[in-house]
Motif scaffolding. Structure first.
Motif, PDB file in Angstrom:
ATOM      1  N   MET A  67       0.884  -1.028   0.089  1.00  0.00           N
ATOM      2  CA  MET A  67      -0.056   0.010  -0.133  1.00  0.00           C
ATOM      3  C   MET A  67       1.113   1.214  -0.155  1.00  0.00           C
ATOM      4  O   MET A  67       0.249   2.267   0.005  1.00  0.00           O
ATOM      5  N   SER A  68       2.268   1.131  -0.182  1.00  0.00           N
ATOM      6  CA  SER A  68       3.160   2.278  -0.102  1.00  0.00           C
ATOM      7  C   SER A  68       3.394   2.681  -1.475  1.00  0.00           C
ATOM      8  O   SER A  68       3.271   1.936  -2.288  1.00  0.00           O
ATOM      9  N   GLN A  69       4.211   3.702  -1.615  1.00  0.00           N
ATOM     10  CA  GLN A  69       4.791   4.172  -2.820  1.00  0.00           C
ATOM     11  C   GLN A  69       6.489   4.113  -2.580  1.00  0.00           C
ATOM     12  O   GLN A  69       7.106   4.274  -3.559  1.00  0.00           O
ATOM     13  N   MET A  70       6.715   2.988  -1.738  1.00  0.00           N
ATOM     14  CA  MET A  70       8.285   2.908  -1.327  1.00  0.00           C
ATOM     15  C   MET A  70       8.665   1.863  -2.534  1.00  0.00           C
ATOM     16  O   MET A  70       8.290   0.712  -2.925  1.00  0.00           O
ATOM     17  N   SER A  71      10.239   2.037  -2.621  1.00  0.00           N
ATOM     18  CA  SER A  71      10.793   0.952  -3.514  1.00  0.00           C
ATOM     19  C   SER A  71      11.106  -0.290  -2.992  1.00  0.00           C
ATOM     20  O   SER A  71      10.773  -0.290  -1.369  1.00  0.00           O
ATOM     21  N   PHE A  72      11.080  -1.123  -3.759  1.00  0.00           N
ATOM     22  CA  PHE A  72      11.318  -2.481  -2.781  1.00  0.00           C
ATOM     23  C   PHE A  72       9.996  -3.292  -2.584  1.00  0.00           C
ATOM     24  O   PHE A  72      10.048  -4.287  -1.679  1.00  0.00           O
ATOM     25  N   THR A  73       8.710  -2.739  -2.982  1.00  0.00           N
ATOM     26  CA  THR A  73       7.512  -3.463  -2.640  1.00  0.00           C
ATOM     27  C   THR A  73       6.808  -3.721  -3.582  1.00  0.00           C
ATOM     28  O   THR A  73       5.580  -4.123  -3.352  1.00  0.00           O
ATOM     29  N   GLY A  74       7.272  -4.435  -4.726  1.00  0.00           N
ATOM     30  CA  GLY A  74       6.474  -4.783  -5.904  1.00  0.00           C
ATOM     31  C   GLY A  74       6.382  -6.286  -5.903  1.00  0.00           C
ATOM     32  O   GLY A  74       6.525  -6.904  -7.010  1.00  0.00           O
ATOM     33  N   GLY A  87       6.563 -30.869   1.519  1.00  0.00           N
ATOM     34  CA  GLY A  87       6.340 -30.067   2.616  1.00  0.00           C
ATOM     35  C   GLY A  87       5.824 -28.759   2.295  1.00  0.00           C
ATOM     36  O   GLY A  87       5.800 -28.435   1.204  1.00  0.00           O
ATOM     37  N   LEU A  88       5.473 -27.751   3.374  1.00  0.00           N
ATOM     38  CA  LEU A  88       5.208 -26.631   2.897  1.00  0.00           C
ATOM     39  C   LEU A  88       6.408 -25.614   2.330  1.00  0.00           C
ATOM     40  O   LEU A  88       7.403 -25.855   2.728  1.00  0.00           O
ATOM     41  N   VAL A  89       5.835 -24.894   1.183  1.00  0.00           N
ATOM     42  CA  VAL A  89       6.835 -24.017   0.743  1.00  0.00           C
ATOM     43  C   VAL A  89       6.218 -22.839   0.373  1.00  0.00           C
ATOM     44  O   VAL A  89       5.162 -22.682  -0.006  1.00  0.00           O
ATOM     45  N   SER A  90       7.099 -21.728   0.524  1.00  0.00           N
ATOM     46  CA  SER A  90       6.636 -20.364   0.208  1.00  0.00           C
ATOM     47  C   SER A  90       7.673 -19.791  -0.851  1.00  0.00           C
ATOM     48  O   SER A  90       8.757 -20.189  -0.754  1.00  0.00           O
ATOM     49  N   THR A  91       7.177 -19.110  -1.587  1.00  0.00           N
ATOM     50  CA  THR A  91       7.908 -18.464  -2.839  1.00  0.00           C
ATOM     51  C   THR A  91       7.266 -16.935  -3.133  1.00  0.00           C
ATOM     52  O   THR A  91       6.105 -16.926  -2.961  1.00  0.00           O
ATOM     53  N   ASN A  92       8.353 -16.061  -3.578  1.00  0.00           N
ATOM     54  CA  ASN A  92       7.782 -14.927  -3.964  1.00  0.00           C
ATOM     55  C   ASN A  92       8.324 -14.374  -5.221  1.00  0.00           C
ATOM     56  O   ASN A  92       9.244 -14.926  -5.762  1.00  0.00           O
ATOM     57  N   ALA A  93       7.355 -13.411  -5.835  1.00  0.00           N
ATOM     58  CA  ALA A  93       7.803 -12.811  -7.141  1.00  0.00           C
ATOM     59  C   ALA A  93       7.576 -11.404  -7.147  1.00  0.00           C
ATOM     60  O   ALA A  93       6.549 -11.055  -6.618  1.00  0.00           O
ATOM     61  N   GLY A  94       8.257 -10.740  -7.965  1.00  0.00           N
ATOM     62  CA  GLY A  94       7.940  -9.395  -8.240  1.00  0.00           C
ATOM     63  C   GLY A  94       7.307  -9.044  -9.279  1.00  0.00           C
ATOM     64  O   GLY A  94       6.240  -9.964  -9.925  1.00  0.00           O
ATOM     65  N   GLY A  95       7.203  -7.898  -9.948  1.00  0.00           N
ATOM     66  CA  GLY A  95       6.419  -7.651 -11.057  1.00  0.00           C
ATOM     67  C   GLY A  95       5.594  -6.704 -10.589  1.00  0.00           C
ATOM     68  O   GLY A  95       5.844  -5.551  -9.904  1.00  0.00           O
ATOM     69  N   TYR A  96       4.290  -6.396 -11.262  1.00  0.00           N
ATOM     70  CA  TYR A  96       3.411  -5.441 -11.007  1.00  0.00           C
ATOM     71  C   TYR A  96       1.899  -6.060 -10.567  1.00  0.00           C
ATOM     72  O   TYR A  96       0.885  -5.230 -10.866  1.00  0.00           O
ATOM     73  N   LEU A  97       2.050  -7.162 -10.372  1.00  0.00           N
ATOM     74  CA  LEU A  97       0.636  -7.721  -9.677  1.00  0.00           C
ATOM     75  C   LEU A  97       0.099  -7.242  -8.435  1.00  0.00           C
ATOM     76  O   LEU A  97      -1.168  -7.034  -8.324  1.00  0.00           O
ATOM     77  N   SER A  98       0.844  -6.969  -7.402  1.00  0.00           N
ATOM     78  CA  SER A  98       0.537  -6.727  -6.022  1.00  0.00           C
ATOM     79  C   SER A  98      -0.511  -5.752  -5.999  1.00  0.00           C
ATOM     80  O   SER A  98      -1.546  -5.744  -5.467  1.00  0.00           O
ATOM     81  N   ARG A  99      -0.453  -4.685  -6.594  1.00  0.00           N
ATOM     82  CA  ARG A  99      -1.230  -3.525  -6.698  1.00  0.00           C
ATOM     83  C   ARG A  99      -2.812  -3.677  -7.089  1.00  0.00           C
ATOM     84  O   ARG A  99      -3.763  -3.418  -6.672  1.00  0.00           O
ATOM     85  N   ASN A 100      -2.611  -4.477  -8.105  1.00  0.00           N
ATOM     86  CA  ASN A 100      -3.936  -5.009  -8.773  1.00  0.00           C
ATOM     87  C   ASN A 100      -4.534  -6.057  -7.791  1.00  0.00           C
ATOM     88  O   ASN A 100      -5.646  -6.062  -7.634  1.00  0.00           O
ATOM     89  N   SER A 285       6.841  -2.925  -9.643  1.00  0.00           N
ATOM     90  CA  SER A 285       5.906  -1.755  -9.230  1.00  0.00           C
ATOM     91  C   SER A 285       6.571  -1.078  -8.118  1.00  0.00           C
ATOM     92  O   SER A 285       6.989  -1.498  -7.194  1.00  0.00           O
ATOM     93  N   GLN A 286       6.554   0.670  -8.473  1.00  0.00           N
ATOM     94  CA  GLN A 286       6.868   1.343  -7.511  1.00  0.00           C
ATOM     95  C   GLN A 286       8.231   1.362  -7.081  1.00  0.00           C
ATOM     96  O   GLN A 286       8.804   2.240  -6.486  1.00  0.00           O
ATOM     97  N   CYS A 287       9.173   0.673  -7.890  1.00  0.00           N
ATOM     98  CA  CYS A 287      10.627   0.712  -7.401  1.00  0.00           C
ATOM     99  C   CYS A 287      11.467   1.526  -8.439  1.00  0.00           C
ATOM    100  O   CYS A 287      11.413   1.083  -9.453  1.00  0.00           O
ATOM    101  N   ALA A 288      12.213   2.330  -7.619  1.00  0.00           N
ATOM    102  CA  ALA A 288      13.217   3.306  -8.386  1.00  0.00           C
ATOM    103  C   ALA A 288      14.654   2.536  -8.351  1.00  0.00           C
ATOM    104  O   ALA A 288      15.421   3.046  -9.149  1.00  0.00           O
TER     105      ALA A 288
END
Length: 561
Positions: A67-74, A87-100, A285-288
């Motif tokens: 919800m921020s305009q801060m870099s490193f948050t996409g 077993g349980l696994v978590s993984t993450n991805a960048g891009g422009y999905l999060s705000r949508n 997204s939002q990252c400079a």
């Protein structure tokens, strides 16, 4: 403590139903992202679930920083029961999905059940909360990532930034299939793409204007953004490939399927070689900071994003391939087919070793296609190295079934310990002793006395993945800034991280995993003793298990499947 807001939207693709569930109590305890999804998965996925069964659940989750305009948050998180590691696994991805995703009015998407038909699921914000439409898409069967994006643009006026998608590898239940977003950004490790494939979900889209109004502390948010924009870090030009030659020359990059410790042609595929092929800037997204690597080679007609360091290793050094364009082609094939570049590259390297064919990039590219469609030898390799190594006649270079990242535990012994005990397996982002050992802050030699540091790093990385903020922002998002941004002292944040690690471990214990799984396929000093130091630091039993009573259930009960 600052946390994500909004309901969990449970979508049962079997009976085509959707239900928004209040999870405020969970969010208040877990921030969002990985910690929230881990709590939900622990409490709502049956301990005896089949990773490919309808009872498995896949979670897509966001955090307050989106919800921020801060870099490193996409970025966003995905969690589920892995078909690769069991077993349980978590993984993450960048891009422009999060705000949508946030704009659609939810904090977590939970997918359960199994559809009889290939589906696209469309999530939008409505006057009473998130709304869902189900679309049968038989015409997308076997479609590569970019063709799914083209279909969504033509038929729904949605771009790749609105979508998560699986390629043919996910449909064909390749155990290391990824979930793609923005065509080239991957929820890569652990095979969540195959979980969506088992549910017959080809794509999920998100659209709306109902993002919650979460107040982010500023400063430090504006300070982080300004520093990211003005940084002269090498990573801004070369991404994670910037230290390739340094690591190769001073430590180790596994080469020719772990037969060698360094690659003689590293200059041909390292940071400078990648930068020569870079033709514009790329960001999330939002990252400079803009550290992404859009690359192309006009002579051979390849255009892709990357490769990053891990892909240079998996399709370069590990396979004995010394042409950066060949590595770029492998990278693009994995994005289009929907596969984790690390697991895919290492598995193909094992096959090249079995065929005495190191350096044969054409064979590597052909093999990737066969894996995605489970054709010929590809059907064996689609199971991953741990399940295929005996038939290939090679050693099993995995931990808990997950193929190794590039940072070599044979020379970085703390990182080796991290691989051994990580609930996720041989993944470099779980604990990450590597940075301290590369810099010399921690002596890379030896394992004893490193457990306390490793525990702190693992807990920290849960917080990072729950915020959700990018790992590459570590120099800017200091512990003090995280305290301010998340409105909690660092000790409290460490508790959130520790609770998530314990839920992962407890879930895996219930599936029969214990100290026997916290091991490596190679020798490093005092590993067994260091593992016991790690258990002691965590307060776990000496067999690597956690008593049931020590893990609290916090999520709403799941409906009977």
């Amino acid at each position: 403590m600052l946390h994500a807001e909004g309901p969990m939207l449970t979508v049962d693709v079997g009976d085509r139903s959707a239900d928004a569930v209040d999870i405020d109590d969970v969010l208040e305890r877990t921030i969002g992202g990985r910690a929230t999804a881990t709590a939900l998965a622990h409490d709502r996925i049956p301990f005896d679930a089949d990773p490919f069964g309808p009872e498995n659940r896949a979670y897509l989750s966001t955090g307050p920083m989106q919800m921020s305009q801060m870099s490193f948050t996409g970025r966003m998180n995905m969690t589920g029961l892995s078909p690769l590691t069991d077993g349980l696994v978590s993984t993450n991805a960048g891009g422009y999905l999060s705000r949508n995703f946030a704009g659609a009015g939810l904090s977590v998407l939970e997918l359960v059940g199994e559809s009889d038909e290939l589906l696209a699921v469309h999530v939008t914000d409505g006057p009473a909360g998130p709304e869902v439409q189900f679309e049968e898409v038989p015409e997308l069967e076997g479609a590569e990532t970019s063709r799914v994006s083209a279909y969504m643009e033509t038929h729904h006026d949605l771009g790749p930034e609105n979508c998560i998608t699986i390629g043919p590898a996910g449909e064909n239940l390749v155990r290391f299939a990824s979930v793609m977003t923005f065509d080239s950004r991957a929820f890569g490790r652990g095979g969540i793409g195959a979980v969506l494939g088992s549910k017959n979900v080809k794509c999920v889209t998100f659209e709306g204007d109902s993002a919650p109004d979460i107040e982010i502390a500023d400063p430090p948010a504006s300070d982080v953004h300004r520093e990211a924009a003005t940084s002269d870090d090498l990573m801004r030009r070369q991404g994670t490939t910037g230290n390739t030659e340094f690591i190769n020359d001073n430590f180790s990059i596994p080469t020719r399927y772990f037969d060698d410790y360094e690659f003689e042609s590293i200059a041909n595929i390292g940071g400078n070689a990648v930068e020569e092929k870079k033709y514009k800037k790329g960001a999330c997204s939002q990252c400079a900071y803009a550290c992404k690597l859009p690359t192309k080679d006009e002579e051979r007609g390849v255009e892709t994003e990357g490769p990053e360091f891990e892909t240079v290793y998996s399709f370069g050094t590990c396979q004995g391939v010394d042409d950066i364009v060949d590595v770029m082609i492998s990278n693009e094939l994995c994005d289009e087919l929907g596969m984790d570049t690390i697991s895919a590259g290492v598995t193909v390297a094992a096959y090249l070793k079995s065929e005495d064919a190191f350096g044969d990039a054409d064979l590597a590219h052909e093999t990737l296609e066969k894996i995605a469609y489970r054709e010929g030898i590809g059907d064996t390799l689609a199971e991953g190295t741990a399940r295929a190594h005996e038939e290939l006649g090679v050693d099993n270079y995995t931990v808990k079934g997950m193929e190794f990242a590039a940072h070599d535990g044979r020379t970085l012994h703390g990182q080796g310990l991290s691989y051994a005990v990580a609930n996720r397996g041989a993944d470099h982002m779980y604990g990450g002793m590597l940075g301290l050992e590369y810099s010399g802050e921690v002596d890379p030699e030896g394992t004893l006395g490193k457990a306390e540091t490793l525990v702190g790093l693992e807990n920290h990385n849960v917080v990072r993945d729950s915020g959700v903020v990018c790992a590459f922002g570590g120099d800017y998002l200091t512990d003090e800034r995280l305290e301010t941004l998340l409105d909690a002292d660092y000790e409290r944040l460490q508790e959130v991280g520790a609770a998530a690690v314990e839920r992962e471990r407890h879930f895996n214990n219930k599936r029969g995993k214990d100290v026997a799984d916290d091991d490596l396929p190679y020798e490093i000093p005092d590993l067994a003793e260091a593992v016991q130091e790690y258990y002691e630091a965590r307060g776990w039993n000496d067999d690597g298990t956690i008593p049931d009573a020590s893990v609290e259930s916090v999520a709403p009960a799941a409906a009977d499947d």
